[in-house]
Design an enzyme around this catalytic site. Structure first.
Site, short mmCIF file in Angstrom:
data_model
loop_
_atom_site.label_atom_id
_atom_site.label_comp_id
_atom_site.label_asym_id
_atom_site.label_seq_id
_atom_site.Cartn_x
_atom_site.Cartn_y
_atom_site.Cartn_z
N GLY A 149 96.51 28.99 12.81
CA GLY A 149 95.29 28.85 12.01
C GLY A 149 94.47 30.10 12.23
N HIS A 150 94.30 30.89 11.18
CA HIS A 150 93.61 32.17 11.30
C HIS A 150 92.37 32.14 10.41
CE1 HIS A 150 97.94 33.76 12.15
NE2 HIS A 150 97.45 33.10 13.17
N ASP B 168 94.74 32.02 19.13
CA ASP B 168 93.32 31.99 18.76
C ASP B 168 92.51 33.14 19.35
OD1 ASP B 168 93.92 29.66 17.37
OD2 ASP B 168 93.46 28.40 19.10
N LYS C 86 93.26 37.07 16.00
CA LYS C 86 94.26 37.92 15.33
C LYS C 86 93.97 38.06 13.85
CE LYS C 86 97.47 35.06 16.66
NZ LYS C 86 96.70 34.17 17.54
N GLN D 129 100.32 32.58 17.13
CA GLN D 129 100.27 32.07 18.52
C GLN D 129 100.02 33.23 19.50
OE1 GLN D 129 103.25 30.68 16.55
NE2 GLN D 129 101.65 29.32 15.84
P1 GDP Z 1 93.61 33.58 15.50
O1 GDP Z 1 94.42 32.32 15.47
O2 GDP Z 1 94.03 34.50 16.60
O3 GDP Z 1 93.57 34.28 14.18
O4 GDP Z 1 92.12 33.15 15.86
P2 GDP Z 1 91.32 31.94 15.18
O5 GDP Z 1 90.90 32.36 13.81
O6 GDP Z 1 92.06 30.67 15.31
O7 GDP Z 1 90.07 31.83 16.16
C1 GDP Z 1 89.18 32.88 16.34
C2 GDP Z 1 87.80 32.41 15.91
O8 GDP Z 1 86.83 33.31 16.41
C3 GDP Z 1 87.60 32.40 14.40
O9 GDP Z 1 86.73 31.36 14.07
C4 GDP Z 1 86.96 33.75 14.12
O10 GDP Z 1 86.13 33.73 12.97
C5 GDP Z 1 86.14 33.96 15.35
N1 GDP Z 1 86.02 35.36 15.79
C6 GDP Z 1 86.92 36.36 15.70
N2 GDP Z 1 86.46 37.47 16.31
C7 GDP Z 1 85.24 37.16 16.80
C8 GDP Z 1 84.25 37.86 17.59
O11 GDP Z 1 84.43 39.03 17.96
N3 GDP Z 1 83.13 37.19 17.93
C9 GDP Z 1 82.91 35.91 17.55
N4 GDP Z 1 81.78 35.32 17.95
N5 GDP Z 1 83.79 35.20 16.83
C10 GDP Z 1 84.95 35.81 16.48
P1 IMO Z 2 97.30 30.77 16.22
O1 IMO Z 2 98.25 31.59 15.38
C1 IMO Z 2 96.63 28.14 19.59
C2 IMO Z 2 99.81 25.37 20.67
C3 IMO Z 2 99.51 23.90 20.47
C4 IMO Z 2 100.32 23.31 21.61
C5 IMO Z 2 101.56 24.20 21.63
C6 IMO Z 2 102.76 23.61 20.89
O2 IMO Z 2 96.18 30.20 15.44
O3 IMO Z 2 96.88 31.54 17.40
P2 IMO Z 2 103.27 23.41 18.29
O4 IMO Z 2 102.59 22.67 17.21
O5 IMO Z 2 103.38 24.88 18.05
O6 IMO Z 2 104.62 22.82 18.67
O7 IMO Z 2 102.34 23.20 19.59
O8 IMO Z 2 101.19 25.42 21.03
N1 IMO Z 2 99.63 26.22 19.47
C7 IMO Z 2 98.59 27.03 19.29
N2 IMO Z 2 97.48 27.22 20.04
N3 IMO Z 2 96.81 28.87 18.48
C8 IMO Z 2 97.91 28.72 17.72
O9 IMO Z 2 98.19 29.51 16.67
C9 IMO Z 2 98.85 27.74 18.10
N4 IMO Z 2 100.02 27.30 17.59
C10 IMO Z 2 100.50 26.39 18.44
O10 IMO Z 2 98.14 23.65 20.59
O11 IMO Z 2 99.64 23.50 22.83
MG MG Z 3 94.15 30.29 15.49
#
Ligand code: GDP
Ligand code: IMO
Ligand code: MG
Length: 411
Positions: free
Chosen positions: A41-42, A14, A17, A221
């Site tokens: 989840g992106h 999270d 990416k 991840q």
């Molecule tokens: P990922 O799993 O690495 O792709 O990240 P996620 O999408 O799960 O979580 C990142 C969250 O932060 C998302 O809701 C993005 O829309 C948001 N986000 C990404 N970059 C920025 C930033 O620079 N500032 C803020 N405030 N939000 C961001």
């Molecule tokens: P993205 O790509 C954050 C975490 C789960 C749990 C551990 C094991 O969005 O960054 P799993 O279901 O993979 O067996 O869970 O890994 N986890 C993540 N945490 N971002 C993710 O993906 C994750 N994918 C798995 O919360 O702690």
């Molecule tokens: Mg994510």
């Protein structure tokens, strides 16, 4: 000459990416996922629209970019179909742009059932998406690959797999058995639907490379969730580091020109496990609120704390990181003091350095010169601590909220 990039998370996932991959994909011919599954989840935000992706590479919103799901991905056919349909409804046509390896390990209903039952005892706090049990089946050589769905003995293989897991479910976990007939029916439908996407991913990447196209490999991840290098057992069940590209995508990772590590300006973690810099008081609440730290996949609140620069430095060395992209810097707007950990002492306690916050706002800034001077000093200080250039800075969720000091495709 074509260049290839690897983008991966340096913390516990999270890091943002998806946003960065979407941004960088404008210069790519293809984006390829090589590990993980729909536990990822992106979230991408384009012109105020939020799009959540779990399996389809985050390059999909850029027209003409080809998207690949490599053999290292754990693939839930129902989730993939749902995602293709949703994107179609949102106006993003995948026609001919998506390719999926026939060697992906299948994630079935029974894997989700086992995941939930096992996690009730183990307390890892998994996403419940069945990813661990699906990879377990692959390693144990009893699982089913996507391509097996098209073979004549598929029904009997599925039967054997269900027999094995139903024994675990009923006799060990004390739960009701899962219905193999229902799974067989949905697999048949899924196979018919997904047939058009089956591709020799490794061969397709090779052709794109030969034709001079740039490939971006999208990690899911993060480094500290890697099954071997992470905070085991509180990890995910795949190798999340860029070295996994070789087998997960079928592309020699030594041909990658730039390894881009994504790091949040603070730290978050979903699920259980060690988190030395966690802040459960007012600071944690503030980071969580300002950063909207709620999981994209499960809706769970993310634990929040300070950045561990020591971990970034050692992670960068391990994975040969050439450039760091620092995300969510805007979330630190308004803090008088910002703590950064330099690593932990022998007892596991973080050794902090206290840095001053900045006057003015980072949120939405698009040019390095427009950042508050204090924020620029903060970034330069992190470069010294990690010994890696911070080539890009993200200042908000929108595609345009991005500062490029050096474009990783070029420098
Ligand atoms: P990922 O799993 O690495 O792709 O990240 P996620 O999408 O799960 O979580 C990142 C969250 O932060 C998302 O809701 C993005 O829309 C948001 N986000 C990404 N970059 C920025 C930033 O620079 N500032 C803020 N405030 N939000 C961001
Ligand atoms: P993205 O790509 C954050 C975490 C789960 C749990 C551990 C094991 O969005 O960054 P799993 O279901 O993979 O067996 O869970 O890994 N986890 C993540 N945490 N971002 C993710 O993906 C994750 N994918 C798995 O919360 O702690
Ligand atoms: Mg994510």
């Amino acid at each position: 000459m074509s260049r290839h990039l690897a983008v991966f998370g340096m913390q516990w996932g999270d890091e943002g990416k998806g946003k960065i991959v979407d941004y960088l994909a404008r210069s790519a011919a293809a984006v390829c996922r090589f590990q993980g599954g729909d536990n990822a989840g992106h979230t991408l935000v384009v012109d105020g629209r939020r799009i959540a992706l779990h399996l389809i590479p985050s390059g999909v919103l850029q027209p003409d970019v080809r998207c690949f799901i490599g053999a290292g991905v754990a693939l839930a056919p129902d989730v993939l179909i749902g995602e293709i349909d949703t994107l179609g409804q949102q106006g993003f046509d995948l026609g001919g742009r998506l390719g999926v390896s026939r060697n992906c390990a299948l994630v079935l209903d029974i894997h989700r059932r086992i995941d939930a039952a096992a996690d009730r005892r183990a307390g890892i706090g998994t996403t419940g998406r069945g990813i661990g049990p699906a990879y377990e089946d692959r390693i144990a050589r009893r699982g089913i690959l996507l391509g097996n769905m098209f073979e004549p003995d598929f029904r009997s293989r599925l039967g054997q797999l269900y027999e094995y897991h139903n024994f675990r479910l009923t006799d060990y976990y004390g739960e009701a058995a899962a219905d193999v007939e229902e799974q067989y029916r949905t697999c048949r439908q899924a196979a018919e639907y997904l047939n058009q996407y089956i591709t020799d991913v490794s061969g397709a990447l090779e052709s794109i490379d030969s034709a001079g196209g740039g490939i971006l490999f999208e990690g899911a991840q993060g480094a500290m969730l890697d099954v071997v290098r992470g905070t085991w057992p509180y990890v995910t069940s795949s190798n999340t580091l860029p070295a996994a590209i070789s087998f997960g995508a079928g592309f020699d990772f030594r041909r990658i020109d730039c390894v881009v590590g994504i790091a949040k300006a603070y730290a978050t973690r979903v699920g259980e496990g060690p988190f030395a810099t966690e802040q459960d008081g007012e600071i944690g609440r503030r980071l969580s609120e300002r950063g909207h730290e709620v999981g994209t996949t499960t809706g769970r609140p993310r634990r929040c704390g300070w950045l561990d620069a020591g971990a970034l430095k050692s992670g960068a060395r391990l994975s040969g990181v050439d450039a760091i992209v620092l995300t969510k810097l805007d979330v630190l707007d308004g803090f008088d003091e910002i703590l950064v950990s330099l690593g932990c002492d022998a007892d596991g306690a973080p050794q902090y350095e206290t840095l001053p916050g900045w006057d003015g706002e980072v949120a939405g800034v698009r040019r390095w010169e427009d950042l508050p001077a204090g924020a620029r000093r903060f970034i330069e200080h992190l470069e010294n601590l990690t010994e890696v250039p911070l080539q890009m800075i993200s200042t908000g969720p929108e595609r345009g909220h991005t500062i490029v000091r050096v474009n990783p495709w070029e420098g």
